[in-house]
Motif scaffolding. Structure first.
Motif, PDB file in Angstrom:
ATOM      1  N   GLN A 171       0.327  10.335   1.696  1.00 31.97           N
ATOM      2  CA  GLN A 171      -1.108  10.509   1.755  1.00 31.97           C
ATOM      3  C   GLN A 171      -1.656  11.218   0.519  1.00 31.97           C
ATOM      4  O   GLN A 171      -2.828  11.063   0.184  1.00 31.97           O
ATOM      5  N   ALA A 172      -0.805  11.957  -0.188  1.00 26.30           N
ATOM      6  CA  ALA A 172      -1.238  12.581  -1.439  1.00 26.30           C
ATOM      7  C   ALA A 172      -1.478  11.538  -2.528  1.00 26.30           C
ATOM      8  O   ALA A 172      -2.158  11.810  -3.513  1.00 26.30           O
ATOM      9  N   GLY A 173      -0.913  10.347  -2.335  1.00 27.92           N
ATOM     10  CA  GLY A 173      -1.110   9.277  -3.306  1.00 27.92           C
ATOM     11  C   GLY A 173      -2.355   8.452  -3.055  1.00 27.92           C
ATOM     12  O   GLY A 173      -2.591   7.460  -3.751  1.00 27.92           O
ATOM     13  N   VAL A 174      -3.145   8.851  -2.053  1.00 23.59           N
ATOM     14  CA  VAL A 174      -4.409   8.181  -1.750  1.00 23.59           C
ATOM     15  C   VAL A 174      -5.528   9.198  -1.944  1.00 23.59           C
ATOM     16  O   VAL A 174      -5.615  10.183  -1.212  1.00 23.59           O
ATOM     17  N   ILE A 184       0.838  -1.203   0.000  1.00 26.33           N
ATOM     18  CA  ILE A 184       0.000   0.000   0.000  1.00 26.33           C
ATOM     19  C   ILE A 184       0.873   1.253   0.000  1.00 26.33           C
ATOM     20  O   ILE A 184       0.601   2.222  -0.716  1.00 26.33           O
ATOM     21  N   ILE A 185       1.942   1.235   0.785  1.00 28.95           N
ATOM     22  CA  ILE A 185       2.879   2.366   0.803  1.00 28.95           C
ATOM     23  C   ILE A 185       3.500   2.570  -0.576  1.00 28.95           C
ATOM     24  O   ILE A 185       3.559   3.702  -1.093  1.00 28.95           O
ATOM     25  N   GLU A 186       3.961   1.486  -1.188  1.00 25.23           N
ATOM     26  CA  GLU A 186       4.591   1.594  -2.508  1.00 25.23           C
ATOM     27  C   GLU A 186       3.611   2.130  -3.537  1.00 25.23           C
ATOM     28  O   GLU A 186       3.984   2.946  -4.391  1.00 25.23           O
ATOM     29  N   ARG A 187       2.360   1.697  -3.458  1.00 26.50           N
ATOM     30  CA  ARG A 187       1.350   2.221  -4.397  1.00 26.50           C
ATOM     31  C   ARG A 187       1.139   3.716  -4.180  1.00 26.50           C
ATOM     32  O   ARG A 187       1.002   4.479  -5.155  1.00 26.50           O
ATOM     33  N   SER A 188       1.126   4.166  -2.950  1.00 22.78           N
ATOM     34  CA  SER A 188       0.899   5.588  -2.670  1.00 22.78           C
ATOM     35  C   SER A 188       2.037   6.455  -3.179  1.00 22.78           C
ATOM     36  O   SER A 188       1.842   7.645  -3.468  1.00 22.78           O
ATOM     37  N   ARG A 189       3.217   5.882  -3.290  1.00 20.62           N
ATOM     38  CA  ARG A 189       4.406   6.649  -3.697  1.00 20.62           C
ATOM     39  C   ARG A 189       4.721   6.517  -5.185  1.00 20.62           C
ATOM     40  O   ARG A 189       5.719   7.064  -5.659  1.00 20.62           O
ATOM     41  N   ASP A 190       3.891   5.792  -5.904  1.00 17.61           N
ATOM     42  CA  ASP A 190       4.106   5.600  -7.336  1.00 17.61           C
ATOM     43  C   ASP A 190       3.545   6.807  -8.099  1.00 17.61           C
ATOM     44  O   ASP A 190       2.342   6.916  -8.332  1.00 17.61           O
ATOM     45  N   LYS A 191       4.421   7.703  -8.490  1.00 21.87           N
ATOM     46  CA  LYS A 191       4.008   8.942  -9.144  1.00 21.87           C
ATOM     47  C   LYS A 191       3.585   8.741 -10.599  1.00 21.87           C
ATOM     48  O   LYS A 191       3.056   9.661 -11.228  1.00 21.87           O
ATOM     49  N   SER A 192       3.804   7.542 -11.128  1.00 17.34           N
ATOM     50  CA  SER A 192       3.391   7.287 -12.509  1.00 17.34           C
ATOM     51  C   SER A 192       1.891   7.007 -12.610  1.00 17.34           C
ATOM     52  O   SER A 192       1.340   6.968 -13.712  1.00 17.34           O
TER      53      SER A 192
END
Length: 323
Positions: free
Chosen positions: A154-157, A120-128
């Motif tokens: 949290q910006a990635g969620v 979940i963390i890795e998905r939130s940090r994936d800017k692509s």
């Protein structure tokens, strides 16, 4: 029937405690929601970014086996190119049902895994990728652990949806009661959050007549037909009447109109939660409330009184950001 829409597919991560194929599972609505999500992915209504597994209605050792059986049966990997990831189980929770606590004492749940929180963390940090919606269908432990780590972007969620909560300040549902502290962590975070409480879910029921329409054995849902038949027999007696009483207390909050068929079937809790994201137009009226989950005294510990507080009515257009 779920109709196609013209909207862009929603990027969705699902965290769930599937158990409909296992004897210990208390329900099968998680499995139904996963199957519906696969169908919606195929129809390009949503894009399933990931699926993580927790303990909850059954021990993690069982929910983990269940999702693999369900995933293989429904061709989940072929449809989504996604593999389930394992998370936290009963070792990090407060098992909410008496006979399951007894079972956990004589046969302790398997070891927890950080893989789900890490994913979940890795998905939130994936800017692509665009920010993801996260749908928590079981105890919200995996996401809370990701938040507590300080590594979640949290910006990635985009938004979190929690299937759980109870609006009359009585004992909470099983999801929140099994890890009330994690529900608090998410609600108190800065991520826009919506709960789908039991009063919302109780407005629809799966009855025998629905099951008779299934084209078995060709449909994936037929794999959990035995559990659905069991639920139709058991839930009206052991769950639905208590839910009905909570809906009848709606004068200060609602009111909420439960399904007239509560004595004839089971409530598809998690399926309702999924459709609240993908087909919000099917819900006639949204209403937002400020909610909080008080902390417990140290000498008592979680889940103490197993309640949450509904503090204010925020209207029908509130976006979930400020509490």
């Amino acid at each position: 029937t779920i109709m196609l829409t013209s909207k862009e597919p929603i990027r969705l991560w699902i965290d769930t405690d599937t158990s409909g194929l296992f004897w210990s599972g208390l329900d099968c609505d998680d499995d139904l929601a996963v199957l519906a999500a696969l169908s919606l992915h195929k129809r390009q209504i949503l894009h399933l970014d990931g699926i993580s597994i927790c303990g909850g209605n059954a021990p993690l050792s069982h929910t983990w086996q269940d999702i693999h059986a369900l995933w293989e049966h429904a061709d989940g990997f072929q449809i989504t190119n996604v593999q389930p990831v394992k998370g936290y189980g009963w070792r990090s929770m407060q098992v909410a049902v008496g006979w399951l606590r007894w079972y956990n004492k004589i046969r302790q749940d398997g070891m927890d895994s950080e893989d789900a929180s890490t994913a979940i963390i890795e998905r939130s940090r994936d800017k692509s990728l665009d920010p993801a919606h996260i749908l928590m269908l079981g105890p919200p432990t995996n996401l809370a652990k990701a938040i507590d780590s300080g590594l979640l972007d949290q910006a990635g969620v985009s938004h979190v949806y929690l299937m759980g909560g109870e609006l009359t300040q009585q004992t909470l549902d099983l999801n929140f009661r099994t890890d009330r502290a994690s529900a608090r962590t998410i609600i108190e975070s800065n991520i826009p959050t919506t709960i789908i409480p039991i009063q919302t879910c109780a407005q629809t029921i799966v009855t025998k007549s629905y099951l008779e329409r299934l084209d078995c054995p060709s449909m994936a849902a037929c794999a959990i037909l035995p559990k659905m038949n069991q639920q139709i027999k058991l839930m009206p007696r052991f769950v639905n009447q208590a839910v009905k009483k909570r809906c009848s207390l709606g004068e200060d909050y609602g009111p909420w109109m439960p399904s007239p068929n509560l004595d004839k079937g089971f409530i598809p809790w998690d399926l309702v939660a999924l459709l609240a994201i993908t087909h919000e137009e099917e819900f006639l009226k949204w209403k937002y409330h400020g909610v909080s989950i008080p902390t417990c005294d140290d000498h008592i510990g979680e889940p103490c009184n197993s309640t949450m507080i509904v503090s204010e009515d925020l209207g029908e257009t509130f976006d979930g950001r400020d509490r």
